[in-house]
Design an enzyme around this catalytic site. Structure first.
Site, mmCIF file in Angstrom:
data_model
loop_
_atom_site.group_PDB
_atom_site.id
_atom_site.type_symbol
_atom_site.label_atom_id
_atom_site.label_comp_id
_atom_site.label_asym_id
_atom_site.label_seq_id
_atom_site.Cartn_x
_atom_site.Cartn_y
_atom_site.Cartn_z
ATOM 1 N N ALA A 14 98.889 54.169 9.210
ATOM 2 C CA ALA A 14 98.144 55.519 9.097
ATOM 3 C C ALA A 14 98.421 56.356 10.129
ATOM 4 C CB ALA A 14 96.322 55.264 9.147
ATOM 5 N N ASN A 15 97.581 57.505 10.490
ATOM 6 C CA ASN A 15 97.998 58.410 11.760
ATOM 7 C C ASN A 15 96.789 58.986 12.194
ATOM 8 O OD1 ASN A 15 97.209 61.202 10.253
ATOM 9 N ND2 ASN A 15 98.668 60.388 8.789
ATOM 10 N N ARG A 16 96.890 59.800 13.269
ATOM 11 C CA ARG A 16 95.711 60.164 14.006
ATOM 12 C C ARG A 16 94.849 61.167 13.441
ATOM 13 N NH1 ARG A 16 96.120 57.177 18.658
ATOM 14 N NH2 ARG A 16 98.239 56.393 19.216
#
Length: 215
Positions: free
Chosen positions: A22-24
């Site tokens: 995933a990412n932030r």
């Protein structure tokens, strides 16, 4: 009365049933844009990856997880006059993700993970047979902001790119503020750079700019 399609949040790409890539992205900017467009009378479809934010009022929320699910939901929402792609979509997914938890072998190497490219949602909407009249993308960059964003505008075929610096020291990812430059072509003198402000303020500025475009 216009129909606006907005994407928001991250996508998550499973490695196995318990792990993912995933990412932030928090979804704060995309959700703020959806809320502001709805408050100005648009009919808004918000396609969002997993976030901890409440759904904005008067918005049709479609919850997804992966990039492929997000594309499917976006195409199902067409036709629309406006598309704002604010989601931080993963570039890759795990090819042949495990259906059972991958187990660690004591003293052994980690299991190999092969990545495959995800669909390009912004490019797909920009070239779609039911293309929205105005397609807006985001360029989240950690360097060479203007150069990278202008190249993305050309590559994706959208109308505007909102360039923002997401380097760790800016606090943009997950934070409440954002600083945007709206890029609409190769001519740098046409750029519209807005002062750093709340993500709600950015949503107001973008909505006002969209209204000006259609008027």
């Amino acid at each position: 009365g216009r129909h606006a399609l907005v994407t928001s949040g991250p996508t998550i790409e499973p490695i196995d049933p318990v792990r993912f890539i995933a990412n932030r992205s928090s979804g704060k900017q995309g959700h703020a844009i959806a809320a502001e467009l709805a408050s100005r009378g648009a009919r808004v479809t918000l396609v969002s990856g997993p976030v901890t934010l409440p759904s904005p009022p008067a918005v049709e929320l479609v919850e997804v997880e992966t990039a492929r699910q997000m594309l499917e939901a976006c195409e199902a929402a067409l036709p629309a006059e406006i598309a704002v792609c604010a989601a931080a979509v993963a570039d890759w997914h795990v090819k042949d993700a495990g259906t059972a938890k991958l187990k660690k072998q004591d003293g052994g190497p980690p299991p190999p993970i092969e990545l495959a490219e995800n669909p390009d949602i912004l490019r797909r909407l920009s070239s779609h047979e039911a293309r929205p009249d105005l397609v807006v993308g985001f360029a989240a960059e950690t360097g060479n902001l203007r150069e990278n964003a202008a190249a993305k505008l050309t590559r994706k075929g959208c109308d505007w790119i909102l360039a923002n610096d997401v380097a760790p020291d800016t606090g943009t990812f997950g934070g409440d503020d954002n600083e945007i430059c709206l890029i609409s072509g190769a001519d740098e003198t046409a750029d519209e750079c807005w002062e750093r402000q709340s993500k709600t303020g950015v949503a107001r500025a973008l909505s006002a700019r969209i209204i000006k475009h259609f008027s």
